[in-house]
Enzyme design. Structure first.
Site, short mmCIF file in Angstrom:
data_model
loop_
_atom_site.label_atom_id
_atom_site.label_comp_id
_atom_site.label_asym_id
_atom_site.label_seq_id
_atom_site.Cartn_x
_atom_site.Cartn_y
_atom_site.Cartn_z
N SER A 13 -17.74 -6.31 -26.16
CA SER A 13 -19.05 -6.68 -25.59
C SER A 13 -19.46 -5.66 -24.54
O SER A 13 -18.70 -5.39 -23.61
CB SER A 13 -18.96 -8.05 -24.92
OG SER A 13 -18.50 -9.00 -25.83
N GLU B 190 -20.59 -4.48 -18.96
CA GLU B 190 -19.23 -5.02 -18.78
C GLU B 190 -18.16 -3.94 -18.60
O GLU B 190 -17.34 -4.04 -17.69
CB GLU B 190 -18.88 -5.93 -19.95
CG GLU B 190 -17.56 -6.63 -19.73
CD GLU B 190 -17.20 -7.60 -20.84
OE1 GLU B 190 -17.96 -8.56 -21.07
OE2 GLU B 190 -16.15 -7.40 -21.47
N ARG C 28 -15.55 -12.94 -15.90
CA ARG C 28 -15.41 -11.47 -16.03
C ARG C 28 -15.32 -10.79 -14.66
O ARG C 28 -15.85 -9.69 -14.47
CB ARG C 28 -16.57 -10.87 -16.83
CG ARG C 28 -16.68 -11.34 -18.23
CD ARG C 28 -15.50 -10.87 -19.09
NE ARG C 28 -15.69 -11.26 -20.46
CZ ARG C 28 -15.34 -12.44 -20.97
NH1 ARG C 28 -14.72 -13.33 -20.20
NH2 ARG C 28 -15.55 -12.73 -22.22
C1 LIG Z 1 -13.07 -4.62 -29.91
C2 LIG Z 1 -12.95 -5.13 -28.50
C3 LIG Z 1 -13.01 -6.49 -28.25
C4 LIG Z 1 -12.89 -6.98 -26.94
N1 LIG Z 1 -12.94 -8.34 -26.75
C5 LIG Z 1 -12.84 -8.84 -25.50
C6 LIG Z 1 -12.88 -10.26 -25.28
O1 LIG Z 1 -12.99 -11.06 -26.22
N2 LIG Z 1 -12.79 -10.71 -24.01
C7 LIG Z 1 -12.64 -9.87 -22.95
O2 LIG Z 1 -12.56 -10.35 -21.82
N3 LIG Z 1 -12.59 -8.52 -23.13
C8 LIG Z 1 -12.68 -7.99 -24.37
N4 LIG Z 1 -12.64 -6.63 -24.56
C9 LIG Z 1 -12.50 -5.75 -23.40
C10 LIG Z 1 -11.04 -5.28 -23.14
O3 LIG Z 1 -10.24 -5.47 -24.25
C11 LIG Z 1 -10.42 -5.99 -21.95
O4 LIG Z 1 -11.20 -5.84 -20.80
C12 LIG Z 1 -9.00 -5.48 -21.64
O5 LIG Z 1 -8.39 -6.29 -20.68
C13 LIG Z 1 -8.97 -4.03 -21.18
O6 LIG Z 1 -7.63 -3.60 -21.16
P1 LIG Z 1 -7.24 -2.07 -21.13
O7 LIG Z 1 -5.77 -1.99 -20.90
O8 LIG Z 1 -7.75 -1.39 -22.32
O9 LIG Z 1 -8.00 -1.60 -19.82
P2 LIG Z 1 -8.71 -0.22 -19.52
O10 LIG Z 1 -9.93 -0.11 -20.38
O11 LIG Z 1 -7.75 0.89 -19.58
O12 LIG Z 1 -9.17 -0.43 -18.02
C14 LIG Z 1 -10.15 -1.38 -17.69
C15 LIG Z 1 -10.30 -1.41 -16.17
O13 LIG Z 1 -9.12 -1.95 -15.59
C16 LIG Z 1 -8.51 -0.99 -14.72
N5 LIG Z 1 -7.06 -1.10 -14.94
C17 LIG Z 1 -6.40 -0.94 -16.11
N6 LIG Z 1 -5.09 -1.17 -15.91
C18 LIG Z 1 -4.92 -1.46 -14.61
C19 LIG Z 1 -3.82 -1.77 -13.78
N7 LIG Z 1 -2.57 -1.85 -14.27
N8 LIG Z 1 -4.03 -1.98 -12.46
C20 LIG Z 1 -5.27 -1.92 -11.93
N9 LIG Z 1 -6.37 -1.63 -12.64
C21 LIG Z 1 -6.20 -1.41 -13.97
C22 LIG Z 1 -9.08 0.37 -15.12
O14 LIG Z 1 -9.06 1.28 -14.05
C23 LIG Z 1 -10.48 -0.03 -15.54
O15 LIG Z 1 -11.30 -0.17 -14.40
C24 LIG Z 1 -12.75 -6.09 -25.86
C25 LIG Z 1 -12.68 -4.71 -26.11
C26 LIG Z 1 -12.78 -4.23 -27.42
C27 LIG Z 1 -12.70 -2.76 -27.67
#
Ligand SMILES: Cc1cc2nc3c(=O)[nH]c(=O)nc-3n(C[C@H](O)[C@H](O)[C@H](O)COP(=O)(O)OP(=O)(O)OC[C@H]3O[C@@H](n4cnc5c(N)ncnc54)[C@H](O)[C@@H]3O)c2cc1C
Length: 347
Positions: free
Chosen positions: A247, A343, A174
């Site tokens: 999580s 997280e 992570r």
């Molecule tokens: C129901 C659920 C289940 C999940 N299960 C998992 C799992 O099994 N495993 C896991 O690892 N995660 C899990 N997650 C967490 C999440 O899905 C991941 O971390 C995912 O990669 C976040 O993507 P996002 O586009 O929504 O990022 P965001 O929430 O929009 O951003 C997350 C972070 O990344 C940064 N960011 C976003 N895009 C960029 C970019 N292009 N360049 C630089 N920085 C950027 C943002 O500034 C922020 O700090 C889960 C979340 C939910 C809601």
């Protein structure tokens, strides 16, 4: 004469944009200036402006791993760069270039449809491709780091595009170089390296049990993809129904001595072997033991089926979420002497 006051807004800018539907916690959030980023070429000029105006800034993908305050001042970059294509292949691997705004789960499905197996254990993780390397997303014994060749990003420090190799990204559980250097890089493209040799990875308890019960000792890629989707749908709350960020705490890693101490006091502690003799403790188990599963405090609560997930019952704010998180952290620390790290990113 000040003409700027009446100048039309650039087409990709919206003022005071509501982001409730762009964060999976479903928090009421207003972005003072929201810029749709559809093309990496927009970034150099935008960052010149950000520097000139001294705006704070952040980038948002699908909003599934963030806790947002009610007001996001300055510039909020909404990552929408699309596109995915196979760019080359050699004897052992296929290389795929994917825009940072592509939906992660759709990419996983696309790779399977294009006979590029490997990512199936990571199905149904919400969010975008560009955010996936930030915390090195992982599930069911697989991490995205295993499939990344390199990353193209805009470096706001040098105002230039850079390419980072897998090694440069310093992936860990992570964690990544990007997470260690927040507010610096905007990931614009991810270059995946998908090995042609494929083997099923179904050693994680949930998946192993699923296939044992199904009497299937040799599952195909598609069967693993379907199983992961089924297990996740049963276990995790759908953000469209109840706000959450998956999580909420990382599984804490402890050394051999601390683990031995814990085992003496709590012989049932759930844990997995980790690198260099360390143990990864199941944070959900620790929270459950402290009695939080299914508890509600005002607008927030702990999900009834999975203690690792904090949910928004309707009108929660970032402050409500962080307050419950602190109560849980204090309780787990008091009972087990273990620190839980949050997280999602607190922006
Ligand atoms: C129901 C659920 C289940 C999940 N299960 C998992 C799992 O099994 N495993 C896991 O690892 N995660 C899990 N997650 C967490 C999440 O899905 C991941 O971390 C995912 O990669 C976040 O993507 P996002 O586009 O929504 O990022 P965001 O929430 O929009 O951003 C997350 C972070 O990344 C940064 N960011 C976003 N895009 C960029 C970019 N292009 N360049 C630089 N920085 C950027 C943002 O500034 C922020 O700090 C889960 C979340 C939910 C809601």
């Amino acid at each position: 004469m000040n003409c700027a006051k009446n100048a039309p807004l650039p087409p990709n800018l919206t003022l005071n944009l509501g982001l409730k539907s762009r964060n999976t916690f479903g928090l009421e959030v207003k972005a003072e200036r929201a810029f749709e980023i559809n093309d990496a070429a927009q970034l150099p000029a935008l960052f010149e402006e950000i520097a000139l105006k001294h705006w704070s800034w952040r980038v948002l993908g699908g909003g599934s791993n963030v806790i947002l305050p009610p007001n996001l001042e300055g510039a909020t970059l909404l990552m929408n760069i699309t596109g995915q294509e196979v760019v080359r292949e050699d004897e052992s691997d296929t290389y795929l270039v994917v825009g940072a705004g592509v939906n992660w789960h759709e990419l996983v499905a696309w790779t399977l449809n294009h006979k590029l197996p490997g990512l199936e254990n990571l199905a149904l993780i919400p969010g975008t491709v560009g955010a996936a390397p930030i915390q090195n997303i992982g599930a069911y014994g697989v991490e995205i780091a295993q499939y990344i060749d390199s990353i193209e990003a805009f470096d706001s420090k040098s105002n230039a595009f850079v390419t980072l190799s897998n090694k440069d990204c310093q992936f860990a559980y992570r964690d990544s170089f990007f997470k260690q250097n927040p507010h610096r890089f905007i990931v614009t493209k991810v270059i995946f390296k998908i090995p042609k040799a494929w083997r099923a990875r179904v050693h994680y308890a949930d998946l192993a049990n699923f296939f044992t019960e199904a009497g299937n000792s040799n599952p195909s890629t598609q069967e693993i993809f379907d199983a992961v989707c089924q297990i996740r749908t049963k276990k995790l709350p759908d953000p469209k129904v109840i706000g959450n960020a998956g999580s909420f705490f990382q599984n804490p890693v402890v050394g051999a001595d601390q683990y031995a101490q814990l085992m003496k006091q709590f012989p049932n502690v759930v844990s997995y072997p980790d690198a260099a003799g360390q143990r990864k403790l199941a944070a959900g188990w620790l929270i459950d033991q402290c009695g939080f599963k299914g508890q509600r405090v005002g607008e927030v609560g702990v999900y009834e089926k999975q203690a690792l997930v904090i949910v928004n019952h309707g009108n929660a704010t970032a402050a409500d979420i962080l307050s419950l998180a602190k109560t849980i952290q204090d309780s787990v620390k008091g009972r087990f002497g273990v620190t839980l790290d949050i997280e999602p990113n607190i922006l």
